[in-house]
Design an enzyme around this catalytic site. Structure first.
Site, PDB file in Angstrom:
ATOM      1  CB  THR A 121      34.251 -25.659  -5.986  1.00  0.00           C
ATOM      2  OG1 THR A 121      34.841 -24.482  -6.549  1.00  0.00           O
ATOM      3  CG2 THR A 121      34.904 -25.806  -4.495  1.00  0.00           C
ATOM      4  CG  ASP A 122      36.341 -24.736 -10.717  1.00  0.00           C
ATOM      5  OD1 ASP A 122      36.324 -24.053  -9.653  1.00  0.00           O
ATOM      6  OD2 ASP A 122      36.821 -24.227 -11.803  1.00  0.00           O
ATOM      7  CD  GLU A 123      36.942 -21.047  -5.582  1.00  0.00           C
ATOM      8  OE1 GLU A 123      37.615 -21.200  -4.401  1.00  0.00           O
ATOM      9  OE2 GLU A 123      36.341 -20.308  -5.978  1.00  0.00           O
ATOM     10  CE1 TYR A 148      32.951 -22.540  -0.990  1.00  0.00           C
ATOM     11  CE2 TYR A 148      34.502 -22.036  -2.816  1.00  0.00           C
ATOM     12  CZ  TYR A 148      33.484 -22.852  -2.497  1.00  0.00           C
ATOM     13  OH  TYR A 148      32.518 -23.259  -3.428  1.00  0.00           O
ATOM     14  CE  LYS A 152      31.801 -27.312  -1.590  1.00  0.00           C
ATOM     15  NZ  LYS A 152      30.402 -27.542  -1.436  1.00  0.00           N
TER      16      LYS A 152
HETATM   17  P1  NAD Z   1      24.742 -19.823  -1.960  1.00  0.00           P
HETATM   18  O1  NAD Z   1      25.684 -19.252  -0.892  1.00  0.00           O
HETATM   19  O2  NAD Z   1      24.174 -19.097  -3.035  1.00  0.00           O
HETATM   20  O3  NAD Z   1      23.705 -21.027  -1.392  1.00  0.00           O
HETATM   21  C1  NAD Z   1      24.024 -21.428  -0.452  1.00  0.00           C
HETATM   22  C2  NAD Z   1      22.874 -21.967   0.450  1.00  0.00           C
HETATM   23  O4  NAD Z   1      22.869 -22.938   1.591  1.00  0.00           O
HETATM   24  C3  NAD Z   1      22.074 -20.998   0.965  1.00  0.00           C
HETATM   25  O5  NAD Z   1      20.780 -21.130   0.641  1.00  0.00           O
HETATM   26  C4  NAD Z   1      22.184 -20.924   2.583  1.00  0.00           C
HETATM   27  O6  NAD Z   1      21.046 -20.720   3.187  1.00  0.00           O
HETATM   28  C5  NAD Z   1      22.573 -22.570   2.633  1.00  0.00           C
HETATM   29  N1  NAD Z   1      23.013 -22.904   3.703  1.00  0.00           N
HETATM   30  C6  NAD Z   1      24.271 -22.271   4.030  1.00  0.00           C
HETATM   31  N2  NAD Z   1      24.591 -23.067   5.460  1.00  0.00           N
HETATM   32  C7  NAD Z   1      23.736 -23.814   5.751  1.00  0.00           C
HETATM   33  C8  NAD Z   1      23.671 -24.644   6.805  1.00  0.00           C
HETATM   34  N3  NAD Z   1      24.323 -24.736   7.875  1.00  0.00           N
HETATM   35  N4  NAD Z   1      22.276 -25.566   6.783  1.00  0.00           N
HETATM   36  C9  NAD Z   1      21.394 -25.332   5.726  1.00  0.00           C
HETATM   37  N5  NAD Z   1      21.439 -24.686   4.567  1.00  0.00           N
HETATM   38  C10 NAD Z   1      22.656 -23.900   4.602  1.00  0.00           C
HETATM   39  O7  NAD Z   1      25.882 -21.026  -2.906  1.00  0.00           O
HETATM   40  P2  NAD Z   1      25.911 -21.236  -4.161  1.00  0.00           P
HETATM   41  O8  NAD Z   1      26.677 -20.275  -4.905  1.00  0.00           O
HETATM   42  O9  NAD Z   1      24.484 -21.566  -4.786  1.00  0.00           O
HETATM   43  O10 NAD Z   1      26.668 -22.640  -4.155  1.00  0.00           O
HETATM   44  C11 NAD Z   1      25.821 -24.223  -3.558  1.00  0.00           C
HETATM   45  C12 NAD Z   1      26.930 -25.117  -3.909  1.00  0.00           C
HETATM   46  O11 NAD Z   1      27.562 -25.114  -4.993  1.00  0.00           O
HETATM   47  C13 NAD Z   1      28.132 -24.972  -2.881  1.00  0.00           C
HETATM   48  O12 NAD Z   1      28.246 -26.102  -2.123  1.00  0.00           O
HETATM   49  C14 NAD Z   1      29.175 -24.513  -3.616  1.00  0.00           C
HETATM   50  O13 NAD Z   1      30.440 -24.875  -2.925  1.00  0.00           O
HETATM   51  C15 NAD Z   1      28.985 -25.246  -4.874  1.00  0.00           C
HETATM   52  N6  NAD Z   1      29.633 -24.447  -6.074  1.00  0.00           N
HETATM   53  C16 NAD Z   1      29.175 -23.179  -6.391  1.00  0.00           C
HETATM   54  C17 NAD Z   1      29.972 -22.677  -7.482  1.00  0.00           C
HETATM   55  C18 NAD Z   1      29.713 -21.208  -7.938  1.00  0.00           C
HETATM   56  O14 NAD Z   1      29.941 -20.864  -9.031  1.00  0.00           O
HETATM   57  N7  NAD Z   1      28.675 -20.534  -7.046  1.00  0.00           N
HETATM   58  C19 NAD Z   1      30.544 -23.416  -8.566  1.00  0.00           C
HETATM   59  C20 NAD Z   1      30.823 -24.702  -8.192  1.00  0.00           C
HETATM   60  C21 NAD Z   1      30.353 -25.224  -7.055  1.00  0.00           C
HETATM   61  O1  DAU Z   2      35.147 -21.803  -9.283  1.00  0.00           O
HETATM   62  C1  DAU Z   2      33.819 -22.033  -8.710  1.00  0.00           C
HETATM   63  C2  DAU Z   2      33.628 -21.147  -7.414  1.00  0.00           C
HETATM   64  O2  DAU Z   2      33.420 -20.072  -7.819  1.00  0.00           O
HETATM   65  C3  DAU Z   2      32.438 -21.577  -6.246  1.00  0.00           C
HETATM   66  O3  DAU Z   2      33.225 -22.708  -5.784  1.00  0.00           O
HETATM   67  C4  DAU Z   2      32.419 -20.403  -5.486  1.00  0.00           C
HETATM   68  O4  DAU Z   2      31.276 -20.762  -4.390  1.00  0.00           O
HETATM   69  C5  DAU Z   2      31.976 -19.166  -6.075  1.00  0.00           C
HETATM   70  O5  DAU Z   2      31.866 -17.961  -5.388  1.00  0.00           O
HETATM   71  C6  DAU Z   2      33.301 -18.818  -7.220  1.00  0.00           C
HETATM   72  O6  DAU Z   2      34.323 -18.319  -6.714  1.00  0.00           O
HETATM   73  P1  DAU Z   2      35.134 -17.187  -7.197  1.00  0.00           P
HETATM   74  O7  DAU Z   2      35.999 -16.617  -6.174  1.00  0.00           O
HETATM   75  O8  DAU Z   2      35.715 -17.346  -8.502  1.00  0.00           O
HETATM   76  O9  DAU Z   2      33.788 -16.179  -7.460  1.00  0.00           O
HETATM   77  P2  DAU Z   2      33.531 -14.486  -7.292  1.00  0.00           P
HETATM   78  O10 DAU Z   2      32.279 -14.215  -7.813  1.00  0.00           O
HETATM   79  O11 DAU Z   2      33.663 -14.241  -5.793  1.00  0.00           O
HETATM   80  O12 DAU Z   2      34.778 -13.810  -7.989  1.00  0.00           O
HETATM   81  C7  DAU Z   2      34.852 -14.163  -9.474  1.00  0.00           C
HETATM   82  C8  DAU Z   2      36.224 -13.490 -10.041  1.00  0.00           C
HETATM   83  O13 DAU Z   2      35.860 -11.996  -9.855  1.00  0.00           O
HETATM   84  C9  DAU Z   2      37.237 -13.572  -8.957  1.00  0.00           C
HETATM   85  O14 DAU Z   2      38.638 -13.599  -9.756  1.00  0.00           O
HETATM   86  C10 DAU Z   2      37.425 -12.287  -8.137  1.00  0.00           C
HETATM   87  C11 DAU Z   2      36.733 -11.196  -9.011  1.00  0.00           C
HETATM   88  N1  DAU Z   2      36.414 -10.244  -8.501  1.00  0.00           N
HETATM   89  C12 DAU Z   2      35.100 -10.780  -7.480  1.00  0.00           C
HETATM   90  C13 DAU Z   2      34.259  -9.504  -7.102  1.00  0.00           C
HETATM   91  C14 DAU Z   2      33.111  -9.794  -6.047  1.00  0.00           C
HETATM   92  C15 DAU Z   2      36.354  -8.666  -8.850  1.00  0.00           C
HETATM   93  O15 DAU Z   2      37.160  -8.824  -9.583  1.00  0.00           O
HETATM   94  N2  DAU Z   2      35.631  -7.726  -8.188  1.00  0.00           N
HETATM   95  C16 DAU Z   2      34.304  -8.277  -7.501  1.00  0.00           C
HETATM   96  O16 DAU Z   2      33.883  -7.397  -6.957  1.00  0.00           O
END
Ligand code: NAD
Ligand code: DAU
Length: 332
Positions: A121-123, A148, A152
């Site tokens: 992630t960019d975080e 989190y 990562k």
């Molecule tokens: P998500 O929470 O929707 O999915 C995570 C999946 O991993 C789930 O299916 C869960 O059951 C599985 N999991 C969790 N713990 C496990 C374990 N111990 N063993 C096996 N499976 C397990 O997450 P997402 O949003 O799809 O993110 C997927 C990946 O992408 C993560 O590594 C996250 O850091 C990265 N990422 C997410 C975003 C975003 O915007 N959501 C952005 C950049 C990177």
């Molecule tokens: O940047 C990549 C990341 O993006 C991933 O690594 C994470 O897995 C993914 O969950 C996401 O993280 P954020 O914390 O940015 O996503 P989230 O959807 O939780 O929130 C997006 C923005 O919206 C953040 O600034 C918090 C805000 N927010 C979130 C919720 C749930 C609100 O304002 N209201 C809300 O109800």
């Protein structure tokens, strides 16, 4: 590299990757997923059985992981605890899955000499000021803010060490915020869409000035496939599609697309340590690997996403009450 072992393939981005890879490649795919609260078997429905097999298990289970990695052409590692707000109430599963789980996979890949791609992630780079003209680059120093993002960052550093110390053939990608179908309703965009469907006002943390750099999950998938094909061992690629928007703009776009008034939302307690702004400079991915995003219109992608949640209530409804109960307990 014929067979892919996709960890976390029943989650949001992992399942979108599996659907995308089935449509655009001829890889055989084994999904390893623990089916935590964030994993959905239904996210893999409709896929051909002869191409995709789901193994329900934990990435920290060394014996299971060893057997699966032994048979894989490459590992694409998505599995993680992914939600910042949850990491602020209980960081423990984040350390276990994101750090220990990644370590377990790396050790198996080292034993079997398996190509490894780590999804991050960019975080890991922390945040940028709202008025900073800069963006994250692969050279930006690591400075994670939340439990989190710290786990990562730790997993990324393990991958880098396994490349340098053991010659593991690994690449890393750090992507910005994804949107699209099959995202858990705890996340910002699906939470607000499903709230509006339920006649509940969207919830904006603080003033809503925080900026995220949105990319469609399919564009994340195409970039990962490109890195698997042509990425150089040991390299980090940043994935982003120039999609910066502040949270207020996103909520108001959702409200407009769903036929609501622009002020039909509530401000709620801010997230502790809330990162201000993320922004990705994806020049390396574009110039070195020739990748380009397919979704150039955020509003059109958001409209498609809203339509998906309207049409797939059976997928998200079972998640909704528990996610909202967690938010109520945290004051959001
Ligand atoms: P998500 O929470 O929707 O999915 C995570 C999946 O991993 C789930 O299916 C869960 O059951 C599985 N999991 C969790 N713990 C496990 C374990 N111990 N063993 C096996 N499976 C397990 O997450 P997402 O949003 O799809 O993110 C997927 C990946 O992408 C993560 O590594 C996250 O850091 C990265 N990422 C997410 C975003 C975003 O915007 N959501 C952005 C950049 C990177
Ligand atoms: O940047 C990549 C990341 O993006 C991933 O690594 C994470 O897995 C993914 O969950 C996401 O993280 P954020 O914390 O940015 O996503 P989230 O959807 O939780 O929130 C997006 C923005 O919206 C953040 O600034 C918090 C805000 N927010 C979130 C919720 C749930 C609100 O304002 N209201 C809300 O109800």
């Amino acid at each position: 590299m014929s067979g892919l072992l996709v960890t976390g393939g029943a989650g949001f981005i992992g399942s979108n990757f599996v659907h995308y890879a089935v449509a655009h490649t001829d890889h055989q795919i084994v999904v390893l997923d623990k089916l935590t609260y964030a994993g959905e078997r239904a996210s893999l429905s409709g896929l051909p059985e002869e191409r995709v097999r789901l193994v329900v298990g934990d990435i920290a289970d060394a014996e299971l992981v060893d057997a699966l990695v032994a048979d894989a052409g490459a590992v694409v590692h998505y599995a993680a605890e992914s939600h910042n707000d949850n990491s602020l109430t209980d960081p423990s599963p984040f350390v276990q899955t994101n750090v220990v789980g990644t370590f377990t996979l790396l050790e198996a890949a080292r034993r079997h000499g398996t190509r490894f791609h780590h999804i991050s992630t960019d975080e890991v780079y922390g945040d940028l000021a709202l008025d900073d003209p800069g963006k994250f680059t692969p050279e930006t120093p690591y400075n994670p803010s939340s439990p989190y993002s710290a786990t990562k960052a730790g997993s990324d550093l393990l991958v880098r060490a396994w490349v340098r110390s053991f010659g593991l053939e690994a690449t890393i990608s750090n992507c910005s915020n994804n949107y699209g179908p099959r995202q858990h309703v705890e996340k910002f965009i699906p939470r607000q869409i499903t709230n509006v469907i339920d006649g509940v006002r969207p919830r904006l943390y603080g003033a809503g000035e925080n900026v995220r750099d949105w990319i469609h999950a399919d564009d994340h998938s195409s970039a990962v496939l490109r890195i698997l094909e042509a990425g150089r061992t040991g390299e980090t690629y940043l994935i982003g599609a120039d999609g910066e928007r502040n949270n207020l703009e996103v909520v108001q776009t959702i409200l407009r697309l769903m036929g609501q008034e622009p002020d039909a939302f509530d401000h709620v307690t801010d997230r502790p340590g809330h990162d201000l702004r993320y922004a990705i400079d994806a020049t390396k991915l574009r110039e070195e690997l020739g990748w380009e995003p397919g979704y150039r219109d955020f509003e059109a992608g958001l409209a498609d996403t809203i339509a998906w949640y309207r049409e797939n209530e059976a997928w998200w409804r079972p998640q909704k009450a528990e996610a909202e109960a967690r938010y109520a307990a945290a004051g959001h």
